[in-house]
Design a protein around this motif. Structure first.
Motif, PDB file in Angstrom:
ATOM      1  N   ARG A   1      12.743 -72.463   7.410  1.00 48.46           N
ATOM      2  CA  ARG A   1      14.099 -72.474   6.857  1.00 48.46           C
ATOM      3  C   ARG A   1      14.162 -72.074   5.387  1.00 48.46           C
ATOM      4  O   ARG A   1      15.233 -72.010   4.805  1.00 48.46           O
ATOM      5  N   THR A   2      12.999 -71.738   4.794  1.00 49.66           N
ATOM      6  CA  THR A   2      13.006 -71.125   3.468  1.00 49.66           C
ATOM      7  C   THR A   2      13.520 -69.689   3.559  1.00 49.66           C
ATOM      8  O   THR A   2      14.004 -69.133   2.577  1.00 49.66           O
ATOM      9  N   ALA A   3      13.416 -69.102   4.750  1.00 55.34           N
ATOM     10  CA  ALA A   3      13.906 -67.741   4.994  1.00 55.34           C
ATOM     11  C   ALA A   3      15.141 -67.799   5.885  1.00 55.34           C
ATOM     12  O   ALA A   3      15.351 -68.772   6.610  1.00 55.34           O
TER      13      ALA A   3
ATOM     14  N   THR B   1      20.576 -76.611   6.836  1.00 57.05           N
ATOM     15  CA  THR B   1      20.966 -75.297   6.326  1.00 57.05           C
ATOM     16  C   THR B   1      20.292 -74.157   7.095  1.00 57.05           C
ATOM     17  O   THR B   1      19.173 -74.294   7.580  1.00 57.05           O
ATOM     18  N   LEU B   2      20.989 -73.036   7.176  1.00 51.89           N
ATOM     19  CA  LEU B   2      20.450 -71.859   7.865  1.00 51.89           C
ATOM     20  C   LEU B   2      20.216 -70.681   6.912  1.00 51.89           C
ATOM     21  O   LEU B   2      19.545 -69.722   7.280  1.00 51.89           O
ATOM     22  N   GLY B   3      20.750 -70.765   5.700  1.00 48.49           N
ATOM     23  CA  GLY B   3      20.554 -69.668   4.755  1.00 48.49           C
ATOM     24  C   GLY B   3      19.199 -69.751   4.078  1.00 48.49           C
ATOM     25  O   GLY B   3      18.615 -70.832   3.962  1.00 48.49           O
TER      26      GLY B   3
ATOM     27  N   LEU C   1       5.799 -69.005   1.168  1.00 49.87           N
ATOM     28  CA  LEU C   1       6.738 -70.096   0.893  1.00 49.87           C
ATOM     29  C   LEU C   1       7.258 -70.642   2.218  1.00 49.87           C
ATOM     30  O   LEU C   1       7.899 -69.920   2.985  1.00 49.87           O
ATOM     31  N   ALA C   2       6.979 -71.904   2.469  1.00 44.26           N
ATOM     32  CA  ALA C   2       7.389 -72.515   3.734  1.00 44.26           C
ATOM     33  C   ALA C   2       7.698 -73.987   3.484  1.00 44.26           C
ATOM     34  O   ALA C   2       7.112 -74.879   4.091  1.00 44.26           O
ATOM     35  N   THR C   3       8.627 -74.204   2.584  1.00 42.69           N
ATOM     36  CA  THR C   3       8.929 -75.589   2.180  1.00 42.69           C
ATOM     37  C   THR C   3      10.215 -76.119   2.810  1.00 42.69           C
ATOM     38  O   THR C   3      10.744 -77.124   2.364  1.00 42.69           O
ATOM     39  N   GLY C   4      10.733 -75.420   3.823  1.00 41.51           N
ATOM     40  CA  GLY C   4      11.931 -75.895   4.501  1.00 41.51           C
ATOM     41  C   GLY C   4      13.212 -75.420   3.861  1.00 41.51           C
ATOM     42  O   GLY C   4      13.208 -74.524   2.994  1.00 41.51           O
ATOM     43  N   GLY C   5      14.321 -75.999   4.303  1.00 39.19           N
ATOM     44  CA  GLY C   5      15.647 -75.614   3.827  1.00 39.19           C
ATOM     45  C   GLY C   5      16.070 -76.422   2.617  1.00 39.19           C
ATOM     46  O   GLY C   5      15.234 -76.937   1.876  1.00 39.19           O
ATOM     47  N   PHE C   6      17.397 -76.530   2.395  1.00 39.32           N
ATOM     48  CA  PHE C   6      17.867 -77.222   1.182  1.00 39.32           C
ATOM     49  C   PHE C   6      18.902 -78.305   1.456  1.00 39.32           C
ATOM     50  O   PHE C   6      19.644 -78.696   0.564  1.00 39.32           O
ATOM     51  N   ILE C   7      18.888 -78.835   2.687  1.00 36.59           N
ATOM     52  CA  ILE C   7      19.935 -79.809   3.022  1.00 36.59           C
ATOM     53  C   ILE C   7      19.820 -81.084   2.181  1.00 36.59           C
ATOM     54  O   ILE C   7      20.808 -81.799   1.980  1.00 36.59           O
ATOM     55  N   MET C   8      18.618 -81.379   1.637  1.00 37.70           N
ATOM     56  CA  MET C   8      18.463 -82.587   0.825  1.00 37.70           C
ATOM     57  C   MET C   8      18.720 -82.337  -0.665  1.00 37.70           C
ATOM     58  O   MET C   8      18.548 -83.236  -1.481  1.00 37.70           O
ATOM     59  N   ASN C   9      19.120 -81.127  -1.008  1.00 37.69           N
ATOM     60  CA  ASN C   9      19.420 -80.821  -2.407  1.00 37.69           C
ATOM     61  C   ASN C   9      20.936 -80.918  -2.615  1.00 37.69           C
ATOM     62  O   ASN C   9      21.707 -80.029  -2.227  1.00 37.69           O
ATOM     63  N   GLU C  10      21.341 -82.001  -3.237  1.00 33.37           N
ATOM     64  CA  GLU C  10      22.770 -82.302  -3.425  1.00 33.37           C
ATOM     65  C   GLU C  10      23.491 -81.155  -4.131  1.00 33.37           C
ATOM     66  O   GLU C  10      24.558 -80.708  -3.706  1.00 33.37           O
TER      67      GLU C  10
ATOM     68  N   ALA D   1      18.693 -64.541  -1.602  1.00 34.14           N
ATOM     69  CA  ALA D   1      19.089 -65.536  -0.606  1.00 34.14           C
ATOM     70  C   ALA D   1      20.328 -65.048   0.141  1.00 34.14           C
ATOM     71  O   ALA D   1      21.289 -64.613  -0.486  1.00 34.14           O
ATOM     72  N   ILE D   2      20.289 -65.114   1.442  1.00 34.93           N
ATOM     73  CA  ILE D   2      21.434 -64.639   2.235  1.00 34.93           C
ATOM     74  C   ILE D   2      21.908 -65.722   3.203  1.00 34.93           C
ATOM     75  O   ILE D   2      21.155 -66.626   3.561  1.00 34.93           O
ATOM     76  N   HIS D   3      23.155 -65.596   3.586  1.00 37.81           N
ATOM     77  CA  HIS D   3      23.785 -66.536   4.525  1.00 37.81           C
ATOM     78  C   HIS D   3      23.661 -67.986   4.063  1.00 37.81           C
ATOM     79  O   HIS D   3      23.513 -68.897   4.888  1.00 37.81           O
ATOM     80  N   MET D   4      23.741 -68.175   2.757  1.00 28.22           N
ATOM     81  CA  MET D   4      23.577 -69.514   2.192  1.00 28.22           C
ATOM     82  C   MET D   4      24.743 -70.431   2.557  1.00 28.22           C
ATOM     83  O   MET D   4      24.649 -71.648   2.411  1.00 28.22           O
ATOM     84  N   GLY D   5      25.824 -69.885   3.013  1.00 29.98           N
ATOM     85  CA  GLY D   5      26.971 -70.705   3.408  1.00 29.98           C
ATOM     86  C   GLY D   5      26.930 -71.143   4.857  1.00 29.98           C
ATOM     87  O   GLY D   5      27.854 -71.811   5.325  1.00 29.98           O
ATOM     88  N   GLN D   6      25.863 -70.796   5.569  1.00 35.51           N
ATOM     89  CA  GLN D   6      25.781 -71.122   6.994  1.00 35.51           C
ATOM     90  C   GLN D   6      24.917 -72.359   7.230  1.00 35.51           C
ATOM     91  O   GLN D   6      23.867 -72.512   6.616  1.00 35.51           O
ATOM     92  N   ALA D   7      25.366 -73.209   8.130  1.00 40.10           N
ATOM     93  CA  ALA D   7      24.605 -74.424   8.447  1.00 40.10           C
ATOM     94  C   ALA D   7      24.846 -74.837   9.887  1.00 40.10           C
ATOM     95  O   ALA D   7      25.875 -74.506  10.479  1.00 40.10           O
TER      96      ALA D   7
END
Lengths: 486, 486
Positions: free
Chosen positions: B448-450, B420-422, B230-239, B276-282
């Protein structure tokens, strides 16, 4: 660890019920009672030999209001509209708040007080006006958060909302849970102690159909026709989870909770496809009062600068203290306001002097930094003003009575109490959500197993956790009991 | 949304491969190439019509060092031990760091540079000594983080570690990904564009056996004999996800990334039992330089107080700015150091005056607050000292040349870039872990998926994400390719 079991693979169920409640603390007991009252057969699994959970360890303040005021608020002359309550909670948690959950809570909180009183818990018609974490006067109503502190005063009218069992002081949780557990027992719920839920049972359609419990060293399979409620508390006692999710706090905190706060319910919910949110948020209790007069002192950081109004609630202080360089903060007081704090034996006088300059030098703060901070503060305090952080005027007294002291409140030595605020994402009904916010049929969560009303240390107030756990525990029990039997 | 499909329920597989890579950005392309080079059949699913991901949008700095120095560092006269590199990264992320991951990275980072150069990416033997986010001189080595700023100087010897493609400036990502994608194509990997992975396929034994992809409006079932990356990036574009996980940042940020950063890989991993860890970090990019001379100014908050040394990296500035009251911060400069910032058009001069007092009053800061902050700063800067935050002496100049200005850098108007960093918890091999830290067989994640090397805004440096994504993408590809075929 296998936390999910296929329903279709279970050969024999050892036991059958309608609503299965995992955890017999405040949330679980409330869920169980509500489901029984709705006519469902209820089984409760409690990991330890006795119920009570972390609620029993608390003072059992319940943060309630709205609807014109709870019966107690009104009888003591306080009015509290649901709008005012809502505005306060939204100011507390800002973007972290779940507006739907807050709305459901403020609309139902006054009735929730009636529920608690009708259980047989005694609340005394007395208001404690002082600044203390828990009233020790026996009175049942007090301010317990940031209601009278800036910036909350800009968003809502201050109203006391902490409802305490009468004459119980710090022992309120034992009193309250004693009554609540008794009501659950009387309700005919089947309560299994020394029974730890270890896995959820899910059918091919994705519905949760029961759980596996470890009882007498044996895996017992329990079918739950209406649903499973996860109410096993938070995860502050789980070393690995706290290291992953609240690593900074985990490094300095004193873990506050019962030994069962190991995240079992959150882990079970995750295995079933649930979504954990705000896992990095925790309560941090830096109790800089009582005695109240310490609030007249000023907190400074390594830079000798103030960083928050000192009249805030203790976990807002903790939130800001944790954000300062090296988690190091100090209380500066003059002789008139000096005292040892009631709740922290680990504070240590770092420096004493006849002048601020002497204190500053002895403490090793940057030359001139503390002096200008104190001079600035005193100048404005003399006018009843705090232009930096707007501490309320009743705490504003120039600090001029020598000798002066700087007391070390650094978190690494203070080791403030912490407990976790992150948990499963749920609807106000307790229904557990996936990351796509779809329902997981048959699965409910409440208490610190779910992300509740209180979501950050900066907005927390005493009584929010117990109020949230019992209120939303009831919603979960009621919702589960309303389901058709599978 | 069904994100997991039972292997046993799949009637027919449309396609078969060894290693299936979801996402064709920096991490996915690196994983695909490495798996091909190890002899595996590789299929890549890319959601859009072209690869590149967010790496292509970046300057493609790679934060590398250790092992005595990368080839580029050494040829430019810089030595960098793995210990020094390790100490720096651990100082950056503290309790958030994963020591095993950091160790693997510092031990392999120098070789990783050789890998990048061997791909055909050109790196120029030139060192840019200035303070800029990205060297625009064409040089390929620069400082890009907090290496020369306190408190990092107390933990590690400053060494420049940002490796940039030659003569590319901000366009490095396009250049780098152009080369990397070409190598993957040449390797014989089967690349499917306009193909979005929508579900993972898992067998009864719990092993991930492939994925479902949406191609030409049809669900295509792909069997992966060795594993899925899985290497689809982070989630900054997911509202919805940003509102749940980084609510405070989401309220003011400019979302930085490609439109595919919607968290697909994280959601797939969660559905498969990942954690998922550190989901609050960006990352929060408050670019207060270039021009470098702005670093001689001082940042103050609503209290007119400084809150960080201004010579820090831009996301450390963002981290601290976000923690100030109302996210409001201001840059105070004198005429000698005034300039418009290169990267933020939304800054606005809030006040100008011939004296600090005039500026303070015009800006509405508390009377005397800015004046004493500037006086204190100037007094010590004249001696080359910053006793509060230890800004390096080369930036310490008394701010005395009238007129003076206060420039508004408040985050709500600045709207700093965030990503996002989480992400999923993984081993350094890319193997995805459950909340109990057990492996999910057949499942890997990178980029950034990890949750990677950079885990907080306060410790971030330019080049860490791309270095992490490509380095650990390679590990994941190699690990998957080493598995026996199912």
């Amino acid at each position: 660890m296998q936390r999910i079991v296929d329903f279709e693979s279970v050969e024999r169920f050892d036991h059958q019920t309608d609503v299965l409640v995992c955890g017999f603390g405040g949330a679980g007991a409330s869920a169980a009672l509500e489901a029984r009252r709705a006519g469902s057969a209820v089984t409760v699994l409690e990991r330890f030999s006795g119920g009570g959970g972390s609620t029993a360890l608390s003072a059992c303040e319940m943060y309630l209001g709205g609807s014109g005021g709870t019966r107690l608020q009104r009888e003591l002359g306080f009015e509290d509209s649901s709008e005012n309550f809502y505005n306060y909670l939204m100011a507390c948690f800002g973007e972290y708040a779940d507006p739907a959950r807050v709305r459901a809570f403020v609309d139902g909180a006054a009735e929730h007080f009636d529920w608690a009183e009708a259980l047989g818990v005694r609340y005394k018609r007395g208001f404690f006006p002082g600044r203390d974490v828990v009233a020790l006067t026996g009175d049942s109503l007090q301010f317990s958060g940031n209601e009278r502190a800036w910036p909350f005063t800009e968003h809502a009218t201050p109203v006391p909302r902490a409802h305490l069992p009468a004459d119980a002081g710090h022992d309120g949780g034992r009193v309250f849970m004693g009554v609540l557990l008794k009501r659950v027992e009387e309700s005919g719920a089947d309560i299994r102690h020394d029974a730890r839920a270890t896995a959820l049972i899910r059918d091919r359609g994705g519905r949760i159909r029961g759980a596996v419990a470890r009882i007498d060293n044996r895996d017992v399979h329990i079918l739950a026709a209406q649903g499973v409620v996860l109410a096993t508390g938070g995860f502050i006692m789980n070393e690995e989870m706290t290291r992953r999710h609240i690593p900074e706090y985990a490094a300095f905190c004193t873990r506050h909770g019962n030994p069962g706060d190991t995240g079992d319910g959150i882990l079970l919910g995750l295995a079933a496809g649930g979504h954990a949110i705000h896992m990095g948020q925790a309560f941090v209790g830096v109790a800089h009062y009582p005695p109240a007069k310490l609030t007249c002192g000023i907190f400074v950081n390594e830079q000798g600068q103030r960083f928050v109004n000192e009249d805030v609630y203790l976990s807002r202080m903790g939130h800001y203290a944790a954000a300062q360089t090296n988690h190091r903060v100090f209380l500066f007081v003059d002789n008139e306001h000096f005292s040892r704090p009631d709740y922290h034996e680990t504070t240590r006088i770092l420096a004493v002097g006849e002048t601020v300059a002497e204190v500053e030098q002895e403490a090793g703060l940057p030359a001139g930094s503390l002096q200008q901070t104190v001079a600035f503060y005193n100048r404005h305090a003399a006018n009843g003003e705090d232009p930096l952080f707007r501490k309320a005027s009743n705490w504003l007294v120039p600090l001029v009575a020598a000798p002066f002291a700087l007391v070390d409140w650094s978190l690494d030595t203070l080791k403030p109490t912490c407990f976790t605020l992150g948990g499963l994402d749920t609807l106000p009904t307790g229904e557990v959500l996936t990351p796509d916010r779809e329902l997981i049929p048959g699965l409910y969560a409440a208490g610190r197993t779910a992300a509740g009303i209180p979501r950050t240390a900066s907005g927390y107030a005493s009584g929010m956790s117990v109020a949230d756990a019992t209120f939303f525990g009831r919603q979960a029990g009621r919702q589960a009991a309303a389901q058709p039997r599978a």
